[in-house]
Scaffold this motif. Structure first.
Motif, PDB file in Angstrom:
ATOM      1  N   UNK A  95     -15.283  -6.009   8.690  1.00 42.83           N
ATOM      2  CA  UNK A  95     -15.413  -7.257   9.457  1.00 42.83           C
ATOM      3  C   UNK A  95     -16.861  -7.739   9.487  1.00 42.83           C
ATOM      4  N   UNK A  96     -17.805  -6.849   9.737  1.00 40.33           N
ATOM      5  CA  UNK A  96     -19.216  -7.234   9.776  1.00 40.33           C
ATOM      6  C   UNK A  96     -19.643  -7.856   8.452  1.00 40.33           C
ATOM      7  N   UNK A  97     -19.274  -7.236   7.360  1.00 37.06           N
ATOM      8  CA  UNK A  97     -19.672  -7.756   6.050  1.00 37.06           C
ATOM      9  C   UNK A  97     -19.028  -9.107   5.769  1.00 37.06           C
ATOM     10  N   UNK A  98     -17.783  -9.270   6.159  1.00 39.40           N
ATOM     11  CA  UNK A  98     -17.115 -10.554   5.961  1.00 39.40           C
ATOM     12  C   UNK A  98     -17.757 -11.637   6.829  1.00 39.40           C
ATOM     13  N   UNK A 138     -27.403  -6.641   1.078  1.00 36.34           N
ATOM     14  CA  UNK A 138     -27.972  -5.391   0.560  1.00 36.34           C
ATOM     15  C   UNK A 138     -29.397  -5.180   1.070  1.00 36.34           C
ATOM     16  N   UNK A 139     -30.130  -6.251   1.285  1.00 38.60           N
ATOM     17  CA  UNK A 139     -31.470  -6.123   1.864  1.00 38.60           C
ATOM     18  C   UNK A 139     -31.390  -5.701   3.333  1.00 38.60           C
ATOM     19  N   UNK A 140     -30.378  -6.211   4.050  1.00 38.34           N
ATOM     20  CA  UNK A 140     -30.209  -5.854   5.461  1.00 38.34           C
ATOM     21  C   UNK A 140     -29.769  -4.400   5.637  1.00 38.34           C
ATOM     22  N   UNK A 141     -28.986  -3.920   4.684  1.00 38.59           N
ATOM     23  CA  UNK A 141     -28.416  -2.570   4.746  1.00 38.59           C
ATOM     24  C   UNK A 141     -28.753  -1.844   3.439  1.00 38.59           C
ATOM     25  N   UNK A 142     -29.997  -1.386   3.299  1.00 33.14           N
ATOM     26  CA  UNK A 142     -30.449  -0.826   2.016  1.00 33.14           C
ATOM     27  C   UNK A 142     -29.727   0.454   1.591  1.00 33.14           C
ATOM     28  N   UNK A 143     -29.034   1.095   2.503  1.00 35.80           N
ATOM     29  CA  UNK A 143     -28.277   2.292   2.127  1.00 35.80           C
ATOM     30  C   UNK A 143     -26.928   1.948   1.482  1.00 35.80           C
TER      31      UNK A 143
END
Length: 92
Positions: free
Chosen positions: A45-48, A61-66
């Motif tokens: 849901x967060x990604x959507x 991907x920059x916000x969540x580098x892992x």
């Protein structure tokens, strides 16, 4: 037109979430059981919602580098499959 394999998997309850979407998991003890990127607390849901808010995959991907691109795309595929398998209700 759906392929034979897609129809077989969609209609066969033996195929679990993990077999269809190996990078997505649900655990009632984590994030209220919402679908997550496996091994994280990041929900589909967060990604959507990030995508709906105008963020690109690269922004995410920059916000969540892992995370890797494959994780974000897996979330999109999971969401698309959930929508595709919804039961349509006729208006009264």
């Amino acid at each position: 037109m759906l392929s034979f394999w897609a129809i077989f998997v969609a209609s066969n309850p033996i195929f679990s979430l993990s077999m269809q979407h190996p990078l997505i998991e649900r655990n009632p003890a984590v994030m209220l059981g919402k679908p997550l990127i496996k091994g994280t607390r990041i929900t589909v849901e967060l990604l959507m919602r990030k995508l709906a808010d105008g963020f690109s995959v690269e922004d995410i991907l920059e916000m969540y580098p892992h995370l890797a691109k494959v994780h974000v795309l897996a979330a999109f595929a999971y969401a698309a499959d959930k929508i595709a398998n919804e039961i349509e209700l006729e208006a009264a």
